[in-house]
Motif scaffolding. Structure first.
Motif, PDB file in Angstrom:
ATOM      1  N   GLY A 206     -11.381   1.145   9.889  1.00 49.67           N
ATOM      2  CA  GLY A 206     -11.354   2.570  10.157  1.00 49.67           C
ATOM      3  C   GLY A 206      -9.995   3.211  10.311  1.00 49.67           C
ATOM      4  N   ALA A 207      -8.912   2.507  10.039  1.00 49.16           N
ATOM      5  CA  ALA A 207      -7.584   3.117  10.142  1.00 49.16           C
ATOM      6  C   ALA A 207      -7.413   4.168   9.053  1.00 49.16           C
ATOM      7  CB  ALA A 207      -6.496   2.054  10.032  1.00 49.16           C
ATOM      8  N   SER A 208      -6.601   5.177   9.329  1.00 45.55           N
ATOM      9  CA  SER A 208      -6.407   6.257   8.367  1.00 45.55           C
ATOM     10  C   SER A 208      -5.314   5.944   7.349  1.00 45.55           C
ATOM     11  CB  SER A 208      -6.054   7.552   9.098  1.00 45.55           C
ATOM     12  OG  SER A 208      -4.913   7.370   9.922  1.00 45.55           O
ATOM     13  N   GLY A 209      -4.568   4.869   7.562  1.00 41.23           N
ATOM     14  CA  GLY A 209      -3.542   4.442   6.622  1.00 41.23           C
ATOM     15  C   GLY A 209      -3.337   2.942   6.743  1.00 41.23           C
ATOM     16  N   LEU A 210      -2.846   2.326   5.668  1.00 42.21           N
ATOM     17  CA  LEU A 210      -2.694   0.876   5.656  1.00 42.21           C
ATOM     18  C   LEU A 210      -1.421   0.489   4.918  1.00 42.21           C
ATOM     19  CD1 LEU A 210      -3.840  -2.012   6.098  1.00 42.21           C
ATOM     20  CD2 LEU A 210      -5.087  -1.732   3.941  1.00 42.21           C
ATOM     21  N   VAL A 211      -0.641  -0.410   5.535  1.00 43.80           N
ATOM     22  CA  VAL A 211       0.545  -0.979   4.899  1.00 43.80           C
ATOM     23  C   VAL A 211       0.319  -2.468   4.723  1.00 43.80           C
ATOM     24  CG1 VAL A 211       3.012  -1.436   5.124  1.00 43.80           C
ATOM     25  CG2 VAL A 211       2.096   0.781   5.814  1.00 43.80           C
ATOM     26  N   LEU A 212       0.612  -2.960   3.533  1.00 39.45           N
ATOM     27  CA  LEU A 212       0.383  -4.358   3.197  1.00 39.45           C
ATOM     28  C   LEU A 212       1.700  -5.077   2.967  1.00 39.45           C
ATOM     29  CD1 LEU A 212      -2.353  -3.385   0.680  1.00 39.45           C
ATOM     30  CD2 LEU A 212      -2.835  -4.713   2.728  1.00 39.45           C
ATOM     31  N   ASP A 213       1.813  -6.262   3.535  1.00 40.02           N
ATOM     32  CA  ASP A 213       2.967  -7.125   3.317  1.00 40.02           C
ATOM     33  C   ASP A 213       2.490  -8.247   2.398  1.00 40.02           C
ATOM     34  OD1 ASP A 213       5.115  -8.822   3.388  1.00 40.02           O
ATOM     35  OD2 ASP A 213       5.161  -9.081   5.561  1.00 40.02           O
ATOM     36  N   VAL A 214       2.771  -8.097   1.100  1.00 41.03           N
ATOM     37  CA  VAL A 214       2.313  -9.065   0.102  1.00 41.03           C
ATOM     38  C   VAL A 214       3.466 -10.026  -0.178  1.00 41.03           C
ATOM     39  CG1 VAL A 214       1.385  -9.387  -2.219  1.00 41.03           C
ATOM     40  CG2 VAL A 214       0.745  -7.364  -0.879  1.00 41.03           C
ATOM     41  N   LYS A 215       3.288 -11.273   0.213  1.00 42.91           N
ATOM     42  CA  LYS A 215       4.384 -12.232   0.156  1.00 42.91           C
ATOM     43  C   LYS A 215       4.388 -12.989  -1.165  1.00 42.91           C
ATOM     44  CE  LYS A 215       4.968 -12.482   5.079  1.00 42.91           C
ATOM     45  NZ  LYS A 215       6.168 -11.658   4.958  1.00 42.91           N
ATOM     46  N   THR A 247       0.129   1.505   1.170  1.00 40.97           N
ATOM     47  CA  THR A 247       1.428   1.126   0.623  1.00 40.97           C
ATOM     48  C   THR A 247       1.567  -0.386   0.720  1.00 40.97           C
ATOM     49  OG1 THR A 247       2.479   3.212   1.278  1.00 40.97           O
ATOM     50  CG2 THR A 247       3.937   1.339   0.894  1.00 40.97           C
ATOM     51  N   ALA A 248       2.161  -0.995  -0.303  1.00 44.32           N
ATOM     52  CA  ALA A 248       2.388  -2.441  -0.274  1.00 44.32           C
ATOM     53  C   ALA A 248       3.862  -2.749  -0.448  1.00 44.32           C
ATOM     54  CB  ALA A 248       1.581  -3.133  -1.372  1.00 44.32           C
ATOM     55  N   LEU A 249       4.371  -3.615   0.406  1.00 49.06           N
ATOM     56  CA  LEU A 249       5.713  -4.152   0.260  1.00 49.06           C
ATOM     57  C   LEU A 249       5.588  -5.586  -0.242  1.00 49.06           C
ATOM     58  CD1 LEU A 249       6.350  -1.680   2.040  1.00 49.06           C
ATOM     59  CD2 LEU A 249       7.996  -3.109   3.280  1.00 49.06           C
ATOM     60  N   ILE A 250       6.291  -5.916  -1.316  1.00 52.97           N
ATOM     61  CA  ILE A 250       6.355  -7.302  -1.779  1.00 52.97           C
ATOM     62  C   ILE A 250       7.580  -7.931  -1.128  1.00 52.97           C
ATOM     63  CG2 ILE A 250       6.574  -8.827  -3.767  1.00 52.97           C
ATOM     64  CD1 ILE A 250       5.284  -6.633  -5.457  1.00 52.97           C
ATOM     65  N   THR A 251       7.367  -9.008  -0.368  1.00 47.98           N
ATOM     66  CA  THR A 251       8.458  -9.581   0.407  1.00 47.98           C
ATOM     67  C   THR A 251       8.645 -11.061   0.092  1.00 47.98           C
ATOM     68  OG1 THR A 251       7.075 -10.122   2.333  1.00 47.98           O
ATOM     69  CG2 THR A 251       8.041  -7.921   2.254  1.00 47.98           C
ATOM     70  N   ASP A 252       9.865 -11.526   0.289  1.00 48.83           N
ATOM     71  CA  ASP A 252      10.236 -12.892  -0.067  1.00 48.83           C
ATOM     72  C   ASP A 252       9.696 -13.908   0.935  1.00 48.83           C
ATOM     73  OD1 ASP A 252      12.484 -15.218   0.277  1.00 48.83           O
ATOM     74  OD2 ASP A 252      12.234 -14.636  -1.805  1.00 48.83           O
TER      75      ASP A 252
END
Length: 438
Positions: A206-215, A247-252
């Motif tokens: 139910g969050a109104s926004g989502l940030v993803l940390d895609v490793k 939003t998704a951040l691709i991280t090392d």
């Protein structure tokens, strides 16, 4: 079959329908909305047998899904249970990581974003294999409890602004069943199934926004940036299709994140970040994810780096831990046995493989092979040097922590080729490789 009317109700046993759906995907077909809705609902209610869903999961693994199938599959899994409605007087925003080694980012991130004015409903999980679990880490804090009711979650979000706890019963039950099945049928790595699993649970929260940390990297499920990019784009598209800005951040994840890998040791490192210290990579990624979360929450004018430096995030952490029965000032568990791994030569540490360190921590007792296995709160690995650091032959390079000394040989075997020492410093790139927005 193109309409729900063409399918029998899920409560009625109808093996031929399941077989038709399996055959369609096996042969490379695109499943209709009605087929997807029926098979997910029927599997949730026990009408579709485990072996039939195993066959369908393998067909999806081998044949893939087009975007419309992935969106509908995600929606069907959300519809299999309840969807939370969180009205807490603040904008709500969540974060999810695809899992890595030393990834304790949720611990400083949730209280930091809450201290900036948003509400963070972080429903987390436990570790399996070489990747750690947030709940396992927090349970090393004396008294802290993971299981909260919906009323407790809502009250804590209103009063503290952040909650990290186990998922409540009833959220995407189809995913819970399917996830366990994928784990034993070698279909975990399917991007459509990974993406729908992640997003069904997160959207249901139910969050109104989502940030993803895609490793991406050796310690991640996605070994290459290209695969991580495909997954990240799919996740962001699903969020947008279901009305959740994502939003998704691709991280090392080729090198362990921070210097601590385990449970209590990662909590200690997270606390050091909240108190103004901690490894630079952990601080950098925490602040980067916080900026994205605050942007989605409409609070982009707030500087998370300044809030972190002010000590407000640590105060929120203390309140968050206390609200869940924990004692934030209590000493953390310490291991019964510590084994030091020395540097084999003098020079510069040029590599430290994340996967190998994760496996070592798992073998020491920090992780589990099966969901029902216990974990040791004090087990883990401390990386006393990271790539780019100067080392001297014979000086401590790694510390292995465990309550079971017999586990040390297995951990050492995992680390046999985990690091190299050379004469020149390696090129150290950024922790955030790419950003994908909806």
């Amino acid at each position: 079959m193109t309409s729900a009317d063409a399918l029998p109700p899920a409560e009625a046993a109808s093996d031929p329908v399941a077989v038709d759906i399996i055959r369609a995907k096996r042969d490379g077909g695109v499943l209709s909305d009605a087929q997807i809705d029926w098979v997910v609902d029927a599997y949730t209610h026990g009408v579709v047998a485990e072996e039939q869903m195993a066959a369908l999961a393998m067909a999806i693994f081998l044949r893939g899904m087009v975007p419309s199938e992935i969106f509908r599959w995600t929606g069907a899994m959300i519809a299999s249970g309840s969807r939370l409605s969180l009205s807490v007087g603040r904008p709500t925003v969540d974060k999810h990581s695809t899992g890595g080694v030393g990834d304790k980012i949720t611990l400083p991130l949730a209280p930091l974003v809450a201290a900036c004015g948003a509400a963070v409903p972080q429903l987390s999980g436990r570790g399996l294999g070489h990747t750690g679990g947030t709940l396992d880490k927090l349970e090393s804090i004396p008294g802290w409890r993971a299981a909260l009711s919906l009323d407790e979650i809502t009250a804590q979000l209103s009063s503290v602004g952040a909650v990290v706890c186990a998922a409540t019963e009833g959220l995407a039950p189809a995913d819970k069943k399917l996830y366990a099945l994928r784990d034993v049928t070698s279909t975990v790595e399917s991007i459509p199934l990974i993406a729908s699993s992640i997003m069904s649970k997160k959207i249901a929260e139910g969050a109104s926004g989502l940030v993803l940390d895609v490793k991406a990297g050796s310690g991640a499920f996605m070994k290459t940036v290209a695969d991580a990019r495909t997954l990240a784009s799919t996740l962001v598209s699903i969020g947008s299709a279901h009305g959740v800005p994502t939003t998704a951040l691709i991280t090392d994840m080729n090198v362990p994140l921070g210097r601590a890998v385990g449970n209590a040791v990662e909590v200690a490192e997270a606390v050091s970040v909240l108190q103004g210290g901690g490894p630079a990579d952990v601080v950098s990624l925490t602040v980067a994810l916080a900026r994205e979360m605050l942007s989605l929450a409409g609070l982009s004018s707030v500087d998370p780096a300044a809030v972190l430096a002010s000590g407000e995030a640590y105060e929120t952490w203390s309140r968050m831990i206390t609200a869940q029965g924990g004692d934030p000032s209590a000493p953390l568990p310490t291991p019964a046995h510590v084994h030091v791994v020395p540097a084999p030569a003098s020079g510069v540490l040029s590599s430290l493989d994340a996967y190998a360190v994760g496996v070592a921590a798992w073998r020491l007792g920090a992780g589990r092979a099966r969901k029902e296995d216990p974990v040791q709160a004090a087990a883990g690995v401390l990386c006393l040097a990271k790539p780019g650091d100067a080392v001297s032959a014979g000086e401590p390079l790694l510390e292995l922590h465990t309550d079971t000394p017999d586990a040390v040989p297995g951990a050492l075997a995992a680390l046999a080729a985990a690091f190299t020492v050379s004469d020149t410093a390696p090129a150290v790139g950024p922790i955030v490789l790419e950003t994908i927005r909806s």
